[in-house]
Scaffold this motif. Structure first.
Motif, PDB file in Angstrom:
ATOM      1  N   PRO A 139       0.779  -1.261  -0.111  1.00 57.89           N
ATOM      2  CA  PRO A 139       0.007   0.143   0.009  1.00 57.89           C
ATOM      3  C   PRO A 139       0.897   1.353   0.036  1.00 57.89           C
ATOM      4  N   ALA A 140       2.048   1.503   0.733  1.00 61.49           N
ATOM      5  CA  ALA A 140       2.774   2.514   0.579  1.00 61.49           C
ATOM      6  C   ALA A 140       3.394   2.759  -0.643  1.00 61.49           C
ATOM      7  N   LEU A 141       3.774   1.836  -1.471  1.00 60.18           N
ATOM      8  CA  LEU A 141       4.365   1.976  -2.887  1.00 60.18           C
ATOM      9  C   LEU A 141       3.421   2.273  -3.638  1.00 60.18           C
ATOM     10  N   PHE A 142       2.031   1.806  -3.403  1.00 58.63           N
ATOM     11  CA  PHE A 142       1.002   2.277  -4.473  1.00 58.63           C
ATOM     12  C   PHE A 142       0.733   3.659  -4.151  1.00 58.63           C
ATOM     13  N   GLU A 143       0.460   4.384  -2.845  1.00 59.44           N
ATOM     14  CA  GLU A 143       0.332   5.629  -2.689  1.00 59.44           C
ATOM     15  C   GLU A 143       1.409   6.308  -3.036  1.00 59.44           C
ATOM     16  N   PHE A 144       2.592   6.011  -3.074  1.00 59.07           N
ATOM     17  CA  PHE A 144       3.713   6.935  -3.572  1.00 59.07           C
ATOM     18  C   PHE A 144       3.720   6.945  -5.181  1.00 59.07           C
ATOM     19  N   ALA A 145       3.271   5.882  -5.735  1.00 59.17           N
ATOM     20  CA  ALA A 145       3.301   5.893  -7.353  1.00 59.17           C
ATOM     21  C   ALA A 145       1.968   6.758  -7.496  1.00 59.17           C
ATOM     22  N   LEU A 146       0.816   6.589  -6.971  1.00 57.64           N
ATOM     23  CA  LEU A 146      -0.421   7.487  -6.908  1.00 57.64           C
ATOM     24  C   LEU A 146      -0.029   8.947  -6.881  1.00 57.64           C
ATOM     25  N   PHE A 147       0.832   9.396  -5.810  1.00 57.22           N
ATOM     26  CA  PHE A 147       1.329  10.815  -5.812  1.00 57.22           C
ATOM     27  C   PHE A 147       2.024  11.156  -7.203  1.00 57.22           C
ATOM     28  N   PHE A 148       2.901  10.617  -7.529  1.00 59.89           N
ATOM     29  CA  PHE A 148       3.610  10.824  -8.860  1.00 59.89           C
ATOM     30  C   PHE A 148       2.909  10.721 -10.118  1.00 59.89           C
ATOM     31  N   ILE A 149       1.895   9.823 -10.213  1.00 60.37           N
ATOM     32  CA  ILE A 149       1.161  10.067 -11.070  1.00 60.37           C
ATOM     33  C   ILE A 149      -0.027  11.313 -11.271  1.00 60.37           C
ATOM     34  N   LEU A 150      -0.770  11.395 -10.074  1.00 56.50           N
ATOM     35  CA  LEU A 150      -1.389  12.834  -9.912  1.00 56.50           C
ATOM     36  C   LEU A 150      -0.343  14.103 -10.171  1.00 56.50           C
ATOM     37  N   LEU A 151       0.637  14.162  -9.615  1.00 54.33           N
ATOM     38  CA  LEU A 151       1.637  15.157  -9.836  1.00 54.33           C
ATOM     39  C   LEU A 151       1.869  15.538 -11.183  1.00 54.33           C
ATOM     40  N   GLY A 152       2.397  14.435 -12.011  1.00 51.41           N
ATOM     41  CA  GLY A 152       2.687  14.534 -13.451  1.00 51.41           C
ATOM     42  C   GLY A 152       1.226  14.786 -14.274  1.00 51.41           C
ATOM     43  N   SER A 153       0.090  14.393 -13.806  1.00 48.00           N
ATOM     44  CA  SER A 153      -1.119  14.809 -14.390  1.00 48.00           C
ATOM     45  C   SER A 153      -1.363  16.348 -14.162  1.00 48.00           C
ATOM     46  N   PHE A 154      -1.268  16.881 -13.098  1.00 53.44           N
ATOM     47  CA  PHE A 154      -1.549  18.131 -12.598  1.00 53.44           C
ATOM     48  C   PHE A 154      -0.466  19.134 -13.486  1.00 53.44           C
ATOM     49  N   SER A 155       0.577  18.614 -13.630  1.00 53.23           N
ATOM     50  CA  SER A 155       1.613  19.369 -14.286  1.00 53.23           C
ATOM     51  C   SER A 155       1.574  19.427 -15.854  1.00 53.23           C
TER      52      SER A 155
END
Length: 68
Positions: free
Chosen positions: A45-61
């Motif tokens: 779960p921690a690795l999943f949330e880490f990846a989710l953060f970077f997916i959202l950050l890339g999407s917003f950017s």
């Protein structure tokens, strides 16, 4: 993407604001996925949330860069 924004005379990097937005969205989505029971299917779960953060950050950017 503009390099920085002026908030009351204080220059803040745009990436910092996008990171805060992505962090808040990750927390909200994490709680929602926990409530639904999605984390039973996730290996780490921690690795999943880490990846989710970077997916959202890339999407917003990307959305901010391609707005015009």
């Amino acid at each position: 993407m503009t390099a920085e924004l002026s908030l009351y005379g204080l220059y803040v990097p745009t990436l910092l604001l996008l990171s805060i937005l992505a962090l808040v969205c990750t927390r909200v989505l994490g709680r929602l996925l926990l409530r639904v029971g999605f984390y039973r299917l996730v290996w780490h779960p921690a690795l999943f949330e880490f990846a989710l953060f970077f997916i959202l950050l890339g999407s917003f950017s990307t959305l901010l860069t391609n707005r015009g």
